[in-house]
Design a protein around this motif. Structure first.
Motif, PDB file in Angstrom:
ATOM      1  N   UNK A 343      23.038  59.715  81.967  1.00  0.00           N
ATOM      2  CA  UNK A 343      21.682  59.836  81.412  1.00  0.00           C
ATOM      3  C   UNK A 343      20.738  58.843  82.089  1.00  0.00           C
ATOM      4  N   UNK A 344      21.296  57.687  82.431  1.00  0.00           N
ATOM      5  CA  UNK A 344      20.492  56.678  83.122  1.00  0.00           C
ATOM      6  C   UNK A 344      20.051  57.210  84.494  1.00  0.00           C
ATOM      7  N   UNK A 345      20.998  57.820  85.200  1.00  0.00           N
ATOM      8  CA  UNK A 345      20.676  58.388  86.520  1.00  0.00           C
ATOM      9  C   UNK A 345      19.621  59.485  86.363  1.00  0.00           C
ATOM     10  N   UNK A 346      19.802  60.307  85.365  1.00  0.00           N
ATOM     11  CA  UNK A 346      18.840  61.391  85.104  1.00  0.00           C
ATOM     12  C   UNK A 346      17.446  60.801  84.838  1.00  0.00           C
ATOM     13  N   UNK A 347      17.403  59.704  84.093  1.00  0.00           N
ATOM     14  CA  UNK A 347      16.104  59.071  83.794  1.00  0.00           C
ATOM     15  C   UNK A 347      15.447  58.540  85.058  1.00  0.00           C
ATOM     16  N   UNK A 353      10.503  61.486  90.155  1.00  0.00           N
ATOM     17  CA  UNK A 353       9.882  62.808  90.355  1.00  0.00           C
ATOM     18  C   UNK A 353       8.484  62.842  89.734  1.00  0.00           C
ATOM     19  N   UNK A 354       8.372  62.222  88.540  1.00  0.00           N
ATOM     20  CA  UNK A 354       7.056  62.184  87.878  1.00  0.00           C
ATOM     21  C   UNK A 354       6.039  61.424  88.706  1.00  0.00           C
ATOM     22  N   UNK A 376      20.717  67.699  87.967  1.00  0.00           N
ATOM     23  CA  UNK A 376      19.706  66.791  87.415  1.00  0.00           C
ATOM     24  C   UNK A 376      18.410  66.788  88.219  1.00  0.00           C
ATOM     25  N   UNK A 377      18.362  67.561  89.282  1.00  0.00           N
ATOM     26  CA  UNK A 377      17.114  67.659  90.050  1.00  0.00           C
ATOM     27  C   UNK A 377      16.961  66.634  91.155  1.00  0.00           C
TER      28      UNK A 377
END
Ligand code: C2E
Ligand code: CA
Ligand code: CA
Length: 405
Positions: A343-347, A353-354, A376-377
């Motif tokens: 989840x940390x990597x995803x964040x 990306x944002x 996860x993009x």
């Protein structure tokens, strides 16, 4: 000297003693305002005025280098405002500095003390044997010797063409094509064999030789990419990512040097990513910002290396002109062990990306990791699962093979 390095601001009235001969020196001072006189008590008890010091000068510096007793008394002859540099503060700076600088500064100091003694201004009690021993101990420190040795041999390696650049492919997770590569320096020593950049790059950084090495790596890598492109069987344009250190970006002519080199090649500035670690940005935010903005204006791309390991505040992400975040290997390594870490990597990916940044995940060793990152993009991956860093010819062979898969 930046203000946060100076711990105290001290006021002394005219006539007050600032430093007392014979005391152990625990601070040096920069005189901001006022004048002081320097008094030396001789063996016969006479007191000699050996000089005065005023604004902008430094007093008490000898004692904080080696912790020896003060060799003179210093008194304010006008009201004085002094900035204090404590012994502890100085000690930690000296410890983190190049071992050669540590050694030479202490040797110079012992010689200077020796000279003062010979000149009979000071008591000659210690004897010269002790000084000699001290110098010998300083020079014998293992890291001094090792660091000088590596630095000298590295100089030879650069001159004798014993250095090389290897290229590690970076894969676009969406298209599955090779999007680019990271250039990594290699040194094969004639007797010792392979020496890791993890060992010699820090030595080169401390000795300043990194500047010459970076220039060499930059030129070599661009020529490498030129050749690789010639053999490419598809028409996607690849980028090349090159590592730079804090010493490099502190050089005033940094951008001009890059422009000079790249103009000799057919590589576009937009294809070139300059990798700077997060730590470098934290250490010297203002000068780094200036340099990186100049690089960006010139057309180069900026990648933050080892992202997540420098504990920087997130405001750094918009303070600097960053194009790419490289998520450090340590995050990828632990990802499949714990859901929280994933989840940390995803964040991190979402955050980058944002802010319109490209994301590269480093150190991908397993298929599972690559699959999870794709989901996860994450834009690109680099790691042993795809390929290790390799010489130019091997890269070309790898690329041909990859493109026909
Ligand atoms: P770095 O910039 O983070 O480079 C990535 C390092 O991770 C490389 O080590 C690479 O071989 C290794 N690596 C890549 N994929 C994997 C993987 O899947 N698993 C594992 N365990 N490791 C992987 P290398 O080549 O030994 O370089 C070490 C460091 O030395 C680099 O870390 C960089 O900080 C520095 N370095 C290397 N070449 C240069 C250079 O030309 N200039 C400068 N200033 N530093 C360099
Ligand atoms: Ca790197
Ligand atoms: Ca890295």
């Amino acid at each position: 000297m930046p203000m946060d390095n100076i711990k105290h601001n001290k006021i002394y009235k005219a006539g007050e003693t600032i430093i007392k001969q014979g005391d152990i020196g625990d601070s040096a001072y920069i005189i901001e305002e006022g004048r002081v006189e320097i008094l030396v008590k001789k063996q016969n008890g006479d007191i000699e005025n050996v000089g005065t010091r005023g604004e902008g000068t430094i007093i008490g510096e000898m004692g904080i280098v080696d912790g020896s007793p003060r060799t003179a008394t210093i008194k304010a002859i006008e009201d004085c405002r002094l900035l204090e540099i404590t012994h502890d503060d100085f000690g930690s700076r000296l410890e983190s500095s190049d071992p050669v600088i540590q050694m030479i500064s202490q040797v110079i100091l012992t010689r200077y003390r020796d000279l003062l003694k010979r000149s009979k201004i000071l008591d000659n009690t210690d004897g010269f044997a002790q000084i000699e021993l001290l110098e010998k101990n300083l020079a014998a420190q293992a890291n001094v010797v090792e660091s000088v040795r590596i630095a000298n041999e590295l100089k030879d390696a650069l001159a004798n063409d014993d250095l090389d650049v290897h290229y590690q492919p970076i894969i676009n997770l969406e298209t599955n094509k090779i999007s680019g590569m990271e250039a990594l320096i290699r040194w094969t020593h004639k007797d010792l064999g392979f020496i890791s950049p993890g060992v010699f790059i820090p030595v080169a950084e401390k000795s300043g030789m990194i500047i010459e090495i970076s220039k060499w790596v930059f030129r070599k890598s661009l020529l490498g990419l030129e050749n690789i492109q010639k053999h490419s069987t598809n028409d996607n344009e690849m980028f090349i990512s090159i590592n730079f250190s804090s010493r490099d970006i502190a050089t005033p002519q940094f951008v001009n040097g890059l422009l000079d080199t790249i103009s000799d090649t057919s590589i576009k500035k937009e294809q070139t990513k300059l990798e700077i670690t997060e730590r470098v940005l934290i250490q010297q935010p203002d000068s780094a910002k200036k340099t990186l903005e100049a690089c960006k204006d010139a057309g180069f791309k900026i990648a933050i290396d080892d992202f997540g390991t420098g504990y920087s505040s997130l405001s750094y992400l918009y303070y600097f002109p960053i194009d790419t975040l490289k998520i450090d290997q340590s995050f990828i390594r632990s990802m499949n062990k714990e859901d929280k870490r994933k989840k940390l990597v995803k964040s991190i990916i979402d955050l980058g990306k944002n802010l319109n940044m490209d994301i590269i995940a480093e150190g991908v060793e397993e298929k599972d990791e690559a699959d999870a990152l794709r989901e996860m993009g994450c834009d690109h991956v680099q790691g042993f699962y795809f390929a290790k860093p390799m010489p130019e010819d091997d890269f070309i062979a790898f690329m041909k093979d990859w493109d026909t898969k």
